[in-house]
Design a protein around this motif. Structure first.
Motif, mmCIF file in Angstrom:
data_model
loop_
_atom_site.group_PDB
_atom_site.id
_atom_site.type_symbol
_atom_site.label_atom_id
_atom_site.label_comp_id
_atom_site.label_asym_id
_atom_site.label_seq_id
_atom_site.Cartn_x
_atom_site.Cartn_y
_atom_site.Cartn_z
ATOM 1 N N VAL A 75 2.905 14.517 -8.612
ATOM 2 C CA VAL A 75 3.967 15.530 -8.658
ATOM 3 C C VAL A 75 4.356 15.797 -10.120
ATOM 4 O O VAL A 75 4.504 16.948 -10.529
ATOM 5 N N GLU A 76 4.519 14.783 -10.902
ATOM 6 C CA GLU A 76 4.882 14.948 -12.321
ATOM 7 C C GLU A 76 3.782 15.677 -13.089
ATOM 8 O O GLU A 76 4.061 16.527 -13.932
ATOM 9 N N ARG A 77 2.529 15.360 -12.787
ATOM 10 C CA ARG A 77 1.412 16.048 -13.443
ATOM 11 C C ARG A 77 1.448 17.535 -13.102
ATOM 12 O O ARG A 77 1.287 18.392 -13.979
ATOM 13 N N GLU A 94 0.834 -1.203 0.000
ATOM 14 C CA GLU A 94 0.000 0.000 0.000
ATOM 15 C C GLU A 94 0.873 1.259 0.000
ATOM 16 O O GLU A 94 0.572 2.246 -0.656
ATOM 17 N N LEU A 95 1.970 1.199 0.719
ATOM 18 C CA LEU A 95 2.897 2.336 0.771
ATOM 19 C C LEU A 95 3.523 2.584 -0.599
ATOM 20 O O LEU A 95 3.614 3.737 -1.051
ATOM 21 N N THR A 127 3.767 5.759 -5.571
ATOM 22 C CA THR A 127 3.636 5.824 -7.034
ATOM 23 C C THR A 127 2.596 6.868 -7.430
ATOM 24 O O THR A 127 2.822 7.675 -8.344
ATOM 25 N N ARG A 128 1.454 6.865 -6.725
ATOM 26 C CA ARG A 128 0.413 7.861 -7.022
ATOM 27 C C ARG A 128 0.921 9.276 -6.735
ATOM 28 O O ARG A 128 0.683 10.204 -7.496
ATOM 29 N N PHE A 129 1.631 9.424 -5.618
ATOM 30 C CA PHE A 129 2.184 10.725 -5.244
ATOM 31 C C PHE A 129 3.165 11.220 -6.311
ATOM 32 O O PHE A 129 3.100 12.369 -6.753
#
Length: 76
Positions: free
Chosen positions: A15-17, A3-4, A9-11
């Motif tokens: 950030v890239e977006r 989960e971490l 990965t989502r974070f």
């Protein structure tokens, strides 16, 4: 994947977006600055040309008045 790891990965994707969006906004702002700068330059050139023309008109009118006054004084 834990989960971490998934959250990381989502974070990172977010950030890239955000970075990409900010880069687009900066590029758009720079383009707007260039457009406005060019527009202002053109307006300044037009104003300078109109001012120079008006100065020539005023100088010509003043010279004509002087010539008329001198001619009238010569006749008096």
């Amino acid at each position: 994947m834990t989960e971490l790891d998934d959250a990381r990965t989502r974070f990172e994707a977010e950030v890239e977006r955000i970075r990409a969006e900010a880069a687009r906004e900066v590029q758009e702002a720079r383009a707007e600055v260039e457009r406005v700068t060019e527009e202002t330059r053109q307006q300044r050139e037009q104003l300078e040309a109109r001012t120079a023309e008006r100065i020539r008109e005023v100088e010509t009118a003043a010279a004509d008045r002087v010539d008329t006054a001198e001619a009238a004084a010569g006749r008096a």
